[in-house]
Motif scaffolding. Sequence first.
Motif, PDB file in Angstrom:
ATOM      1  N   ASP A 136       0.815  -1.087   0.131  1.00  0.00           N
ATOM      2  CA  ASP A 136      -0.090   0.039  -0.160  1.00  0.00           C
ATOM      3  C   ASP A 136       0.963   1.282  -0.091  1.00  0.00           C
ATOM      4  N   TYR A 137       2.132   1.211   0.639  1.00  0.00           N
ATOM      5  CA  TYR A 137       2.975   2.261   0.838  1.00  0.00           C
ATOM      6  C   TYR A 137       3.493   2.695  -0.584  1.00  0.00           C
ATOM      7  N   GLU A 138       4.099   1.724  -1.166  1.00  0.00           N
ATOM      8  CA  GLU A 138       4.661   1.796  -2.716  1.00  0.00           C
ATOM      9  C   GLU A 138       3.366   2.046  -3.713  1.00  0.00           C
ATOM     10  N   GLN A 139       2.206   1.740  -3.281  1.00  0.00           N
ATOM     11  CA  GLN A 139       1.102   2.103  -4.281  1.00  0.00           C
ATOM     12  C   GLN A 139       0.716   3.598  -4.140  1.00  0.00           C
ATOM     13  N   ALA A 140       0.858   4.043  -2.759  1.00  0.00           N
ATOM     14  CA  ALA A 140       0.405   5.321  -2.486  1.00  0.00           C
ATOM     15  C   ALA A 140       1.640   6.201  -3.006  1.00  0.00           C
ATOM     16  N   LEU A 141       2.883   5.812  -2.933  1.00  0.00           N
ATOM     17  CA  LEU A 141       3.980   6.813  -3.562  1.00  0.00           C
ATOM     18  C   LEU A 141       3.828   6.886  -5.164  1.00  0.00           C
ATOM     19  N   VAL A 142       3.374   5.738  -5.847  1.00  0.00           N
ATOM     20  CA  VAL A 142       3.030   5.851  -7.246  1.00  0.00           C
ATOM     21  C   VAL A 142       1.911   6.824  -7.506  1.00  0.00           C
ATOM     22  N   ASP A 143       0.781   6.886  -6.609  1.00  0.00           N
ATOM     23  CA  ASP A 143      -0.525   7.729  -6.793  1.00  0.00           C
ATOM     24  C   ASP A 143      -0.027   9.140  -6.399  1.00  0.00           C
ATOM     25  N   MET A 144       0.794   9.436  -5.817  1.00  0.00           N
ATOM     26  CA  MET A 144       1.086  10.729  -5.200  1.00  0.00           C
ATOM     27  C   MET A 144       1.591  11.556  -6.482  1.00  0.00           C
ATOM     28  N   SER A 145       1.290  12.966  -6.189  1.00  0.00           N
ATOM     29  CA  SER A 145       1.665  13.914  -7.259  1.00  0.00           C
ATOM     30  C   SER A 145       3.206  13.972  -7.401  1.00  0.00           C
ATOM     31  N   ASP A 146       3.672  14.252  -8.383  1.00  0.00           N
ATOM     32  CA  ASP A 146       5.194  14.163  -8.677  1.00  0.00           C
ATOM     33  C   ASP A 146       5.856  15.014  -7.898  1.00  0.00           C
ATOM     34  N   ASN A 147       5.427  16.447  -7.689  1.00  0.00           N
ATOM     35  CA  ASN A 147       5.739  17.453  -6.635  1.00  0.00           C
ATOM     36  C   ASN A 147       5.889  16.702  -5.197  1.00  0.00           C
ATOM     37  N   HIS A 148       5.028  16.362  -4.854  1.00  0.00           N
ATOM     38  CA  HIS A 148       4.662  15.965  -3.313  1.00  0.00           C
ATOM     39  C   HIS A 148       5.916  14.849  -3.238  1.00  0.00           C
ATOM     40  N   ARG A 149       6.018  13.753  -4.099  1.00  0.00           N
ATOM     41  CA  ARG A 149       6.435  12.509  -4.165  1.00  0.00           C
ATOM     42  C   ARG A 149       8.068  12.917  -3.951  1.00  0.00           C
ATOM     43  N   GLU A 150       8.504  13.825  -5.027  1.00  0.00           N
ATOM     44  CA  GLU A 150       9.911  14.152  -4.984  1.00  0.00           C
ATOM     45  C   GLU A 150      10.387  14.866  -3.848  1.00  0.00           C
ATOM     46  N   VAL A 151       9.561  15.625  -3.081  1.00  0.00           N
ATOM     47  CA  VAL A 151      10.140  16.229  -1.973  1.00  0.00           C
ATOM     48  C   VAL A 151       9.935  15.423  -0.807  1.00  0.00           C
ATOM     49  N   PHE A 152       9.159  14.383  -0.653  1.00  0.00           N
ATOM     50  CA  PHE A 152       8.939  13.318   0.186  1.00  0.00           C
ATOM     51  C   PHE A 152      10.237  12.544   0.196  1.00  0.00           C
ATOM     52  N   LEU A 153      10.458  11.940  -0.934  1.00  0.00           N
ATOM     53  CA  LEU A 153      11.599  11.070  -1.175  1.00  0.00           C
ATOM     54  C   LEU A 153      13.014  11.475  -0.947  1.00  0.00           C
ATOM     55  N   MET A 154      12.941  13.044  -1.109  1.00  0.00           N
ATOM     56  CA  MET A 154      14.425  13.629  -0.768  1.00  0.00           C
ATOM     57  C   MET A 154      14.596  13.990   0.490  1.00  0.00           C
ATOM     58  N   SER A 155      13.300  14.191   1.153  1.00  0.00           N
ATOM     59  CA  SER A 155      13.344  14.247   2.848  1.00  0.00           C
ATOM     60  C   SER A 155      13.867  12.851   3.582  1.00  0.00           C
ATOM     61  N   ARG A 156      12.696  12.241   3.183  1.00  0.00           N
ATOM     62  CA  ARG A 156      12.746  10.725   3.931  1.00  0.00           C
ATOM     63  C   ARG A 156      13.737   9.821   3.514  1.00  0.00           C
ATOM     64  N   HIS A 157      13.984   9.652   2.280  1.00  0.00           N
ATOM     65  CA  HIS A 157      14.848   8.758   1.767  1.00  0.00           C
ATOM     66  C   HIS A 157      16.301   9.312   1.602  1.00  0.00           C
ATOM     67  N   ASP A 158      16.462  10.382   1.190  1.00  0.00           N
ATOM     68  CA  ASP A 158      17.832  10.990   1.080  1.00  0.00           C
ATOM     69  C   ASP A 158      18.302  11.844   2.392  1.00  0.00           C
ATOM     70  N   ALA A 159      17.588  11.818   3.103  1.00  0.00           N
ATOM     71  CA  ALA A 159      17.803  12.419   4.360  1.00  0.00           C
ATOM     72  C   ALA A 159      18.379  14.126   4.214  1.00  0.00           C
ATOM     73  N   LEU A 160      17.696  14.741   3.432  1.00  0.00           N
ATOM     74  CA  LEU A 160      17.863  16.092   3.012  1.00  0.00           C
ATOM     75  C   LEU A 160      17.183  17.178   3.780  1.00  0.00           C
ATOM     76  N   LYS A 161      17.597  18.320   4.119  1.00  0.00           N
ATOM     77  CA  LYS A 161      17.040  19.382   5.044  1.00  0.00           C
ATOM     78  C   LYS A 161      16.045  19.921   3.965  1.00  0.00           C
ATOM     79  N   TYR A 162      15.025  20.802   4.351  1.00  0.00           N
ATOM     80  CA  TYR A 162      14.313  21.447   3.781  1.00  0.00           C
ATOM     81  C   TYR A 162      14.931  22.356   2.967  1.00  0.00           C
ATOM     82  N   SER A 163      15.917  23.277   3.326  1.00  0.00           N
ATOM     83  CA  SER A 163      16.704  24.130   2.550  1.00  0.00           C
ATOM     84  C   SER A 163      17.512  23.507   1.719  1.00  0.00           C
TER      85      SER A 163
END
Length: 164
Positions: free
Chosen positions: A103-130
């Motif tokens: 379900d998580y993987e499907q939710a990532l697919v269904d999420m808009s590109d802008n939101h997914r990009e920011v989410f993955l950069m924050s949570r998977h790449d451990a980048l700060k918002y700045s």
Amino acid sequence: MSNEEFEELFNAHFPSLRNYLYYRCGDPEVASDIAQESFMKLWEKKDRLEQSNTVGLLYKMSLDLWISRVRHEKVQKKYSAFVEDVEYRTPEDIVEYERLLRDYEQALVDMSDNHREVFLMSRHDALKYSEIADRLGISVKAVEKRMKNALAFLRSALDYEKRK
């Protein structure tokens, strides 16, 4: 900042920066890696820097990178503890975990590109918002809003009560 000035800065400050990080982390290889990564980040920003605050910025960036690495390691340890605990789980728990993962993987697919990009950069790449804002060329507020929307979308998509 010219290439020659950057090279002088590197030669003058790399050993002391590595030692600074070594005293923090206790691992000479990690200290060298973070020091190199700090100089790489500085290199990316060299055209926008003022000569007066470069060394301080370099130390601040290296400390931020080290803190990010420590946070990432904590998440990894927490996850590995969960994975090691899987052998003690019931078959129902394993099926539920696999369903949640799917379900998580499907939710990532269904999420808009802008939101997914920011989410993955924050949570998977451990980048700060700045850092995300710099990479995407948007404001930090825009990153915050996209992250808020991404988390709300995931909460809704993974709502446990809904999945029962």
